[in-house]
Enzyme design. Structure first.
Site, PDB file in Angstrom:
ATOM      1  N   GLY A 168     -15.652 136.085 -28.849  1.00  0.00           N
ATOM      2  CA  GLY A 168     -16.732 136.712 -28.081  1.00  0.00           C
ATOM      3  C   GLY A 168     -17.250 137.938 -28.805  1.00  0.00           C
ATOM      4  O   GLY A 168     -17.714 138.892 -28.172  1.00  0.00           O
ATOM      5  N   GLY A 169     -17.204 137.883 -30.131  1.00  0.00           N
ATOM      6  CA  GLY A 169     -17.531 139.072 -30.935  1.00  0.00           C
ATOM      7  C   GLY A 169     -19.013 139.324 -31.138  1.00  0.00           C
ATOM      8  O   GLY A 169     -19.387 140.341 -31.703  1.00  0.00           O
ATOM      9  N   ARG A 203     -21.398 139.683 -28.771  1.00  0.00           N
ATOM     10  CA  ARG A 203     -22.061 140.488 -27.726  1.00  0.00           C
ATOM     11  C   ARG A 203     -21.038 141.335 -26.967  1.00  0.00           C
ATOM     12  O   ARG A 203     -19.840 141.076 -27.025  1.00  0.00           O
ATOM     13  CB  ARG A 203     -22.768 139.581 -26.715  1.00  0.00           C
ATOM     14  CG  ARG A 203     -23.916 138.804 -27.310  1.00  0.00           C
ATOM     15  CD  ARG A 203     -24.629 137.991 -26.243  1.00  0.00           C
ATOM     16  NE  ARG A 203     -25.607 137.095 -26.853  1.00  0.00           N
ATOM     17  CZ  ARG A 203     -26.222 136.102 -26.227  1.00  0.00           C
ATOM     18  NH1 ARG A 203     -25.959 135.871 -24.961  1.00  0.00           N
ATOM     19  NH2 ARG A 203     -27.095 135.345 -26.860  1.00  0.00           N
ATOM     20  N   ASN A 245     -10.797 138.166 -26.705  1.00  0.00           N
ATOM     21  CA  ASN A 245     -11.731 138.918 -25.860  1.00  0.00           C
ATOM     22  C   ASN A 245     -12.698 138.032 -25.073  1.00  0.00           C
ATOM     23  O   ASN A 245     -13.097 138.386 -23.964  1.00  0.00           O
ATOM     24  CB  ASN A 245     -12.513 139.901 -26.754  1.00  0.00           C
ATOM     25  CG  ASN A 245     -13.676 140.511 -26.038  1.00  0.00           C
ATOM     26  OD1 ASN A 245     -13.517 141.379 -25.190  1.00  0.00           O
ATOM     27  ND2 ASN A 245     -14.877 140.027 -26.342  1.00  0.00           N
ATOM     28  N   TYR A 299     -11.920 133.878 -11.276  1.00  0.00           N
ATOM     29  CA  TYR A 299     -11.891 134.885 -12.347  1.00  0.00           C
ATOM     30  C   TYR A 299     -10.650 135.770 -12.211  1.00  0.00           C
ATOM     31  O   TYR A 299      -9.890 135.962 -13.165  1.00  0.00           O
ATOM     32  CB  TYR A 299     -13.169 135.733 -12.282  1.00  0.00           C
ATOM     33  CG  TYR A 299     -13.225 136.831 -13.327  1.00  0.00           C
ATOM     34  CD1 TYR A 299     -13.369 136.526 -14.675  1.00  0.00           C
ATOM     35  CD2 TYR A 299     -13.138 138.182 -12.969  1.00  0.00           C
ATOM     36  CE1 TYR A 299     -13.421 137.528 -15.646  1.00  0.00           C
ATOM     37  CE2 TYR A 299     -13.193 139.183 -13.922  1.00  0.00           C
ATOM     38  CZ  TYR A 299     -13.334 138.855 -15.256  1.00  0.00           C
ATOM     39  OH  TYR A 299     -13.381 139.852 -16.216  1.00  0.00           O
ATOM     40  N   ALA A 315      -7.851 135.222 -10.654  1.00  0.00           N
ATOM     41  CA  ALA A 315      -6.602 134.488 -10.871  1.00  0.00           C
ATOM     42  C   ALA A 315      -6.343 134.246 -12.348  1.00  0.00           C
ATOM     43  O   ALA A 315      -5.215 134.404 -12.836  1.00  0.00           O
ATOM     44  CB  ALA A 315      -6.656 133.150 -10.123  1.00  0.00           C
ATOM     45  N   LYS A 364      -7.529 136.009 -14.851  1.00  0.00           N
ATOM     46  CA  LYS A 364      -7.247 137.283 -15.528  1.00  0.00           C
ATOM     47  C   LYS A 364      -5.820 137.751 -15.210  1.00  0.00           C
ATOM     48  O   LYS A 364      -5.177 138.413 -16.016  1.00  0.00           O
ATOM     49  CB  LYS A 364      -8.284 138.345 -15.148  1.00  0.00           C
ATOM     50  CG  LYS A 364      -9.624 138.127 -15.832  1.00  0.00           C
ATOM     51  CD  LYS A 364      -9.517 138.307 -17.356  1.00  0.00           C
ATOM     52  CE  LYS A 364     -10.806 138.005 -18.073  1.00  0.00           C
ATOM     53  NZ  LYS A 364     -10.744 138.269 -19.521  1.00  0.00           N
TER      54      LYS A 364
END
Ligand code: NAD
Length: 251
Positions: free
Chosen positions: A14-15, A17, A93, A160, A162, A164
């Protein structure tokens, strides 16, 4: 303080943005070579990679990849090894965020969160550890968790939250398992961060400010500064640490 990260190789999922892009910028400024692994069109991440190289005199690589897909994960590591021969740092990430009321969540929808937030992190970490083992070296993994795993003041987003929560447990379990081999595994806990995804949610922003003791949302770079520090030899005592970077939201 010299973080001693110059010349190292870091993969940031996810680099392209948001928080991940902030991590790439901070790494590059520290002289770390960066692999941007993101599902955005390759032109976008390649352009960002070229800018980072030019500005900071580091080597970069952009790979278009979906971390929840095993073939994509293979592609990230094969291209990284082909270009750099090794990898020192993994920033897990990339994540799937979203709000879905429990009444509307289907198992299929839940699985989409699991695929990215759990399986993606799992596949990326497993492949990273395999390389560390083969090359008889240590390394650093930093997982991006979320305050949602601990405090549920945003609400309406159980898939989300759960998943995380699973990132939190995975971080600690993995640190215990591989820490003695010199593989550091830590987690960061952002609260509310302004990114392209969240910038236009004005109502949310107003509400959030009321519950953030710092009085404002974080910038990606403010999160990245702490995450990058965790990859430094200076952070040698941080193992399985869950670092609150929420501006006090967790209080
Ligand atoms: N923004 C916040 O307020 C906030 C708060 C707490 C935690 N987080 C976490 O921080 C992380 C980054 O979020 P952000 O706010 O920077 O989001 P963002 O939407 O700004 O950026 C996320 C990036 O990840 C990429 N991505 C998404 N799924 C992917 C996949 N399957 N494979 C590869 N790349 C993928 C996207 O293309 C995008 O470039 C996430 O794990 C998120 O859960 C964000």
């Amino acid at each position: 303080m010299d973080l001693e990260l110059a010349g190292k190789i870091a993969i940031v999922t996810g680099g392209a943005r948001g928080i991940g892009a902030g991590m790439c910028e901070v790494f590059a400024e520290e002289g770390t070579n960066v692999v941007i692994a993101d599902m955005v069109p390759l032109e976008e991440s390649s352009k960002f990679a070229a800018e980072l190289s030019k500005k900071n005199n580091v080597r970069t690589l952009a790979v278009r990849a979906d971390i929840s897909n095993p073939q994509s994960v293979d592609a990230i590591y094969s291209q990284t090894l082909e270009k750099f021969g090794t990898v020192d740092i993994l920033m897990n990430n990339a994540g799937k965020m979203g709000v879905t009321r429990i009444e509307d969540v289907t198992v299929e929808e839940l699985y989409k969160y699991e695929k990215v937030n759990i399986e993606g992190m799992f596949l990326m970490s497993k492949a990273f550890i395999k390389i560390c083992n083969e090359q008889a070296k240590g390394g650093h993994i930093v997982n991006t968790i979320s305050k949602s795993a601990f405090t549920t003041n945003s609400g309406g987003n159980t898939p989300y939250i759960a998943t995380k929560g699973a990132v939190f447990s995975f971080t600690r379990g993995l640190a215990k398992e591989v820490g003695a081999r010199g593989i550091f595994v830590n987690g960061i806990v952002p609260g509310y961060v302004i990114t392209d995804t969240t910038r236009n949610l004005k109502d949310r922003s107003r509400e959030m400010k009321k519950i953030i003791p710092l009085g404002r949302e974080a910038t990606p770079r403010e999160i990245a500064n702490v995450a990058v520090f965790l990859c430094s030899p200076k952070a040698v005592q941080m193992m399985g640490a869950i670092v609150d970077v929420s501006g006090g939201t967790m209080l």
